[in-house]
Design an enzyme around this catalytic site. Structure first.
Site, PDB file in Angstrom:
ATOM      1  N   ASP A   5       1.360   5.672   3.199  1.00  0.00           N
ATOM      2  CA  ASP A   5       2.722   5.250   2.880  1.00  0.00           C
ATOM      3  C   ASP A   5       2.758   3.729   2.816  1.00  0.00           C
ATOM      4  O   ASP A   5       2.432   3.049   3.791  1.00  0.00           O
ATOM      5  CB  ASP A   5       3.702   5.758   3.941  1.00  0.00           C
ATOM      6  CG  ASP A   5       5.120   5.279   3.678  1.00  0.00           C
ATOM      7  OD1 ASP A   5       5.710   5.698   2.676  1.00  0.00           O
ATOM      8  OD2 ASP A   5       5.646   4.476   4.491  1.00  0.00           O
ATOM      9  N   ASP A  24       5.452   5.492  -3.764  1.00  0.00           N
ATOM     10  CA  ASP A  24       4.881   4.668  -2.694  1.00  0.00           C
ATOM     11  C   ASP A  24       4.191   5.482  -1.600  1.00  0.00           C
ATOM     12  O   ASP A  24       3.909   4.972  -0.523  1.00  0.00           O
ATOM     13  CB  ASP A  24       5.958   3.779  -2.065  1.00  0.00           C
ATOM     14  CG  ASP A  24       7.081   4.589  -1.416  1.00  0.00           C
ATOM     15  OD1 ASP A  24       7.162   5.809  -1.666  1.00  0.00           O
ATOM     16  OD2 ASP A  24       7.876   3.990  -0.670  1.00  0.00           O
ATOM     17  N   GLU A  25       3.908   6.751  -1.889  1.00  0.00           N
ATOM     18  CA  GLU A  25       3.287   7.595  -0.876  1.00  0.00           C
ATOM     19  C   GLU A  25       2.369   8.609  -1.549  1.00  0.00           C
ATOM     20  O   GLU A  25       2.712   9.163  -2.598  1.00  0.00           O
ATOM     21  CB  GLU A  25       4.369   8.307  -0.061  1.00  0.00           C
ATOM     22  CG  GLU A  25       3.854   9.004   1.177  1.00  0.00           C
ATOM     23  CD  GLU A  25       4.992   9.507   2.068  1.00  0.00           C
ATOM     24  OE1 GLU A  25       4.722  10.417   2.885  1.00  0.00           O
ATOM     25  OE2 GLU A  25       6.125   9.000   1.945  1.00  0.00           O
TER      26      GLU A  25
END
Length: 419
Positions: A18, A117-118
């Site tokens: 993350d 974003d992960e």
């Protein structure tokens, strides 16, 4: 006392990565600022005081308690705060670069993006080259910082669920954290269920009603009673509480059957009953474009309407047609009927959603002998080709240019925000 025999379940080396305050960190790096010390907020639109703060740097969160769901006008009057508009195109480019960097360690089939974003990364078999899976996580974390200036949190688990949960609960404070099957009881069971990935507020309330407050209580509840009360979801929750997750950790994650095509929008202002039809037409156009691109047509049209905050409420209704379609005006006509039937006649509208599902292959759909549908379908495909070549806003319906249209403005954005 552990009641599950973990030897019966696969053990993999899975990382859940993350990127910390991703949008804000990217904006800091663009400006030559340190993401971990700079006060920076990313907003959707600086010209709207009610615009949502999409991301806040860690220091801004810590110093002023700013959250990602706050509004622009909630920002304190601090001259050190940098306020910037979101540039979704930049974030997508950086996300792709992150994936490329990780692809140097593992094949693409081992990378499973969860959001911009992960992502999950399966690092099975890298021990001889890089050492333990924790070493691999540290190498990736260090390289992301050294080459891109971005920090991340990494959870490590025997499956995707454990990697995700330990990342949420521990790695965001520790940087890197690990959870094996044997760690579940000590590390996860004391956790309130609302902090566990996959359990929303509604499920939390349902579980609380039967006396389940922590993950440990969920793990030690009767599986039969959970299945009887919540069906398949109850069984999944039970096994997740024991740390068991059989979802694939490597392979072609993108190769899944499309269930339907949907497109929705939260409007920038309240619309009255007459204005909303232009918005519905624009959404129907986008839904049908996506269906045609996939070579699909659908029989069930769904319209969702959310009223303004002043009145609250709304409705969600669907209707099926006899012959599968991906013709914009067919979808619009059904949505029009649903709106007239279920709209209360006075509330302002703030959210609109159109969905097409119950899909069939477009080439196998039956044509109506009494209507020249083939010609109308061909027109849709021609319009798609023009837009693909010259841009999504190169050919629009007249209603899209009115104040109530949404396509023209959205064509300038990615994910609802400026590109």
């Amino acid at each position: 006392m552990i009641l599950v025999n973990y030897n019966l379940y696969p053990r993999n080396d899975v990382l859940c990565i993350d990127m910390r305050s991703f949008y804000a960190s990217v904006e800091c790096v663009k400006r030559g600022l340190d993401p971990m010390t700079t006060l920076l907020a990313v907003v959707g639109d600086k010209n709207r005081s009610g615009s949502i703060i999409l991301a806040a740097s860690p220091t801004l969160k810590k110093k002023h308690g700013v959250k990602n769901v706050s509004r622009f006008f909630d920002l304190p009057d601090d001259p050190d705060i940098h306020v910037v508009e979101a540039k979704m195109g930049d974030y997508l480019k950086v996300s792709v670069e992150i994936t490329r960097l990780i692809n140097q360690y593992v094949p693409k089939e081992a990378i499973h993006p969860y959001s911009v974003d992960e992502l999950w990364v399966t690092v099975n078999g890298l021990e001889k080259r890089y050492g333990s899976r924790r070493n691999v996580a540290q190498l990736i974390k260090d390289e992301l910082y050294e080459t891109m200036g971005l920090t991340c949190s990494i959870g490590i688990g025997d499956n995707k669920f454990l990697a995700k949960v330990v990342m949420d609960l521990y790695a965001k404070q520790e940087g890197i954290s690990e959870c094996t099957y044997e760690d579940v009881e000590a590390k996860l069971w004391p956790t309130p269920i609302e902090e566990i990935w996959g359990i929303g507020k509604r499920m939390m309330r349902n579980l609380n009603r039967i006396g389940i407050v922590t993950l440990g209580q969920l793990a030690n509840y009767s599986l039969d009673r959970l299945k009887k009360r919540f069906g398949v979801m109850g069984e999944q929750l039970y096994w997740h509480a024991w740390g068991v997750d059989l979802s694939p950790v490597i392979g072609d994650f993108q190769k899944q059957d499309q269930k339907g095509f949907g497109h929705g929008i939260t409007l920038l202002r309240d619309y009255n009953g007459e204005e909303v039809f232009a918005c519905i037409l624009d959404l129907a156009e986008e839904v049908c474009r996506r269906a045609r691109t996939a070579g699909k047509a659908g029989r069930t049209i769904h319209l969702g309407i959310g009223y303004s905050q002043e009145t609250g409420g709304g409705f969600s209704r669907s209707r099926s047609v006899g012959i599968p379609t991906n013709v914009t005006l067919d979808i619009y006509r059904v949505c029009n009927q649903l709106f007239h039937e279920f709209y209360d006649g006075q509330s302002k509208v703030r959210r609109v959603f159109v969905t097409l599902d119950h899909l069939y292959d477009d080439g196998a759909t039956q044509l109506d002998l009494f209507e020249d549908k083939a010609k109308r379908k061909d027109i849709g495909y021609v319009m798609d080709q023009i837009r693909d070549k010259y841009g999504s806003a190169s050919l629009l319906r007249a209603t899209s240019f009115t104040d109530a249209g949404v396509t023209l403005e959205r064509s300038k954005k990615i994910g609802g925000h400026k590109a």
